[in-house]
Motif scaffolding. Structure first.
Motif, PDB file in Angstrom:
ATOM      1  N   TYR A  54       6.045   5.890 -23.920  1.00 28.08           N
ATOM      2  CA  TYR A  54       6.710   6.474 -22.754  1.00 28.08           C
ATOM      3  C   TYR A  54       8.075   6.946 -23.227  1.00 28.08           C
ATOM      4  O   TYR A  54       8.971   6.155 -23.473  1.00 28.08           O
ATOM      5  CB  TYR A  54       6.822   5.414 -21.662  1.00 28.08           C
ATOM      6  N   TRP A  55       8.213   8.266 -23.362  1.00 26.19           N
ATOM      7  CA  TRP A  55       9.438   8.877 -23.863  1.00 26.19           C
ATOM      8  C   TRP A  55      10.133   9.592 -22.719  1.00 26.19           C
ATOM      9  O   TRP A  55       9.526  10.382 -22.011  1.00 26.19           O
ATOM     10  CB  TRP A  55       9.110   9.868 -24.976  1.00 26.19           C
ATOM     11  N   SER A  56      11.404   9.295 -22.499  1.00 30.43           N
ATOM     12  CA  SER A  56      12.128   9.910 -21.398  1.00 30.43           C
ATOM     13  C   SER A  56      13.571  10.184 -21.795  1.00 30.43           C
ATOM     14  O   SER A  56      14.276   9.284 -22.249  1.00 30.43           O
ATOM     15  CB  SER A  56      12.094   8.991 -20.171  1.00 30.43           C
ATOM     16  N   ARG A  57      13.995  11.437 -21.672  1.00 29.95           N
ATOM     17  CA  ARG A  57      15.384  11.844 -21.882  1.00 29.95           C
ATOM     18  C   ARG A  57      15.938  11.364 -23.227  1.00 29.95           C
ATOM     19  O   ARG A  57      17.047  10.862 -23.330  1.00 29.95           O
ATOM     20  CB  ARG A  57      16.259  11.357 -20.735  1.00 29.95           C
ATOM     21  N   GLY A  58      15.129  11.529 -24.249  1.00 31.70           N
ATOM     22  CA  GLY A  58      15.605  11.244 -25.599  1.00 31.70           C
ATOM     23  C   GLY A  58      15.460   9.823 -26.070  1.00 31.70           C
ATOM     24  O   GLY A  58      15.941   9.482 -27.162  1.00 31.70           O
TER      25      GLY A  58
ATOM     26  N   ILE B  30       0.286  16.933 -27.377  1.00 34.65           N
ATOM     27  CA  ILE B  30       1.079  16.399 -28.482  1.00 34.65           C
ATOM     28  C   ILE B  30       2.443  17.073 -28.440  1.00 34.65           C
ATOM     29  O   ILE B  30       2.544  18.279 -28.184  1.00 34.65           O
ATOM     30  CB  ILE B  30       0.391  16.622 -29.846  1.00 34.65           C
ATOM     31  N   SER B  31       3.488  16.302 -28.622  1.00 35.24           N
ATOM     32  CA  SER B  31       4.830  16.859 -28.540  1.00 35.24           C
ATOM     33  C   SER B  31       5.739  16.251 -29.602  1.00 35.24           C
ATOM     34  O   SER B  31       5.512  15.133 -30.080  1.00 35.24           O
ATOM     35  CB  SER B  31       5.424  16.634 -27.146  1.00 35.24           C
ATOM     36  N   TYR B  32       6.756  17.006 -29.946  1.00 35.42           N
ATOM     37  CA  TYR B  32       7.810  16.548 -30.844  1.00 35.42           C
ATOM     38  C   TYR B  32       9.069  16.376 -30.005  1.00 35.42           C
ATOM     39  O   TYR B  32       9.439  17.267 -29.229  1.00 35.42           O
ATOM     40  CB  TYR B  32       8.055  17.570 -31.952  1.00 35.42           C
ATOM     41  N   ALA B  33       9.717  15.221 -30.138  1.00 32.57           N
ATOM     42  CA  ALA B  33      10.908  14.935 -29.333  1.00 32.57           C
ATOM     43  C   ALA B  33      11.997  14.328 -30.211  1.00 32.57           C
ATOM     44  O   ALA B  33      11.710  13.633 -31.193  1.00 32.57           O
ATOM     45  CB  ALA B  33      10.557  13.982 -28.198  1.00 32.57           C
ATOM     46  N   ASP B  34      13.255  14.584 -29.836  1.00 37.97           N
ATOM     47  CA  ASP B  34      14.376  14.079 -30.628  1.00 37.97           C
ATOM     48  C   ASP B  34      15.637  14.095 -29.770  1.00 37.97           C
ATOM     49  O   ASP B  34      15.654  14.678 -28.664  1.00 37.97           O
ATOM     50  CB  ASP B  34      14.567  14.944 -31.880  1.00 37.97           C
ATOM     51  N   SER B  35      16.689  13.473 -30.268  1.00 45.37           N
ATOM     52  CA  SER B  35      17.998  13.503 -29.622  1.00 45.37           C
ATOM     53  C   SER B  35      19.061  13.548 -30.714  1.00 45.37           C
ATOM     54  O   SER B  35      18.769  13.345 -31.893  1.00 45.37           O
ATOM     55  CB  SER B  35      18.207  12.272 -28.740  1.00 45.37           C
TER      56      SER B  35
ATOM     57  N   THR C 171      10.453  11.794 -32.964  1.00 38.74           N
ATOM     58  CA  THR C 171       9.160  11.136 -32.833  1.00 38.74           C
ATOM     59  C   THR C 171       8.108  12.135 -32.365  1.00 38.74           C
ATOM     60  O   THR C 171       8.430  13.222 -31.891  1.00 38.74           O
ATOM     61  CB  THR C 171       9.249   9.970 -31.827  1.00 38.74           C
ATOM     62  N   VAL C 172       6.862  11.750 -32.503  1.00 33.93           N
ATOM     63  CA  VAL C 172       5.728  12.525 -31.981  1.00 33.93           C
ATOM     64  C   VAL C 172       5.079  11.705 -30.871  1.00 33.93           C
ATOM     65  O   VAL C 172       4.829  10.506 -31.036  1.00 33.93           O
ATOM     66  CB  VAL C 172       4.695  12.825 -33.087  1.00 33.93           C
TER      67      VAL C 172
END
Length: 244
Positions: A42-46, A210-215, A235-236
């Motif tokens: 669960y990824w939220s706002r970085g 599938i998504s790529y996320a970062d901060s 992260t993926v």
């Protein structure tokens, strides 16, 4: 009847991630959206809300043809460090206004609840404008941690690529108003940026994503704010979801 389903599709797009796009006809003016998904985290706002562990999420949204809607969304969470919170429940009430054929404005009030740890509960006001796939909006809270203000604003773009591949992108700015992000040298700031790019595809009756996320939070800032230095890094996130 067609008007009700058209309005439902607009609202389901506006209130993402709570809904994926289908709706069940209840009457002339009411439709119901039910969604469930399994995600690698669960990824939220970085930041990861599950310490990088998998999350099961679901939502039920009741939609009126006028544009009004109400619903509930839930996910498991894990904040570590003895936190009793194991579930997040979001209640929302909103209105979606179709300004033009490809222009919508969505306004929502949300209540976030964490059973067994009520001190984490808070509320937010949400607004999102979608014009020809370009999106801009924000969430504002004045009772985070009982008295903390926070504004999360974002811009992005959503479209369908060749082969019916969905594409979503978002760039966000989280501003906590106070210098709560402390770096290794002792300096502090009140805001940070985060971003996410997603590809999704309907296959075998479910949606795969599938998504790529970062901060731009450093490991020290992440540790001093959340208690872990590895939940704000690149992260993926993979997921599979189904609408009923």
């Amino acid at each position: 009847m067609k008007h009700a389903f058209k309005m439902a599709s607009i609202i389901l797009a506006a209130v993402a991630p709570w809904s994926e796009g289908n709706a069940i006809e209840l009457s002339k003016d009411f439709t119901l959206a039910v969604d469930a998904g399994l995600y690698s985290q669960y990824w939220s706002r970085g930041m990861s809300q599950t310490l990088g562990d998998p999350a099961i999420q679901g939502a039920v949204t009741l939609i009126h043809s006028s544009g009004l809607y109400a619903g509930v969304w839930s996910s498991n969470v894990d904040f570590g460090h003895g936190s009793k919170a194991r579930q997040e429940i979001d209640y929302y009430l909103g209105y979606s206004w179709q300004i033009a054929d490809k222009v919508t404005l969505d306004l929502t009030y949300l209540e976030y609840e964490y059973p067994k740890q009520g001190d984490l509960n808070y509320s937010e006001y949400y607004a999102k404008l979608n014009a020809y796939g370009f999106i801009a909006g924000g969430y504002y809270s004045d009772d985070l941690w009982s008295n903390q203000s926070m504004l999360y604003s974002f811009v992005g773009y959503e479209t369908t690529l060749p082969g019916d591949v969905g594409f979503k992108s978002r760039y966000g700015l989280a501003d906590y108003k106070d210098p709560v992000f402390v770096s290794g040298d002792g300096s502090a700031r009140n805001k940070y940026n985060e971003w996410q790019v997603e590809f999704n595809k309907e296959f075998l009756g479910v949606k795969w994503s599938i998504s790529y996320a970062d901060s731009d939070l450093s490991k020290a800032e992440c540790m001093n704010f959340a208690g872990f230095d590895d939940i704000c890094s690149a992260t993926v996130v993979a997921g599979v979801s189904k609408s009923f």
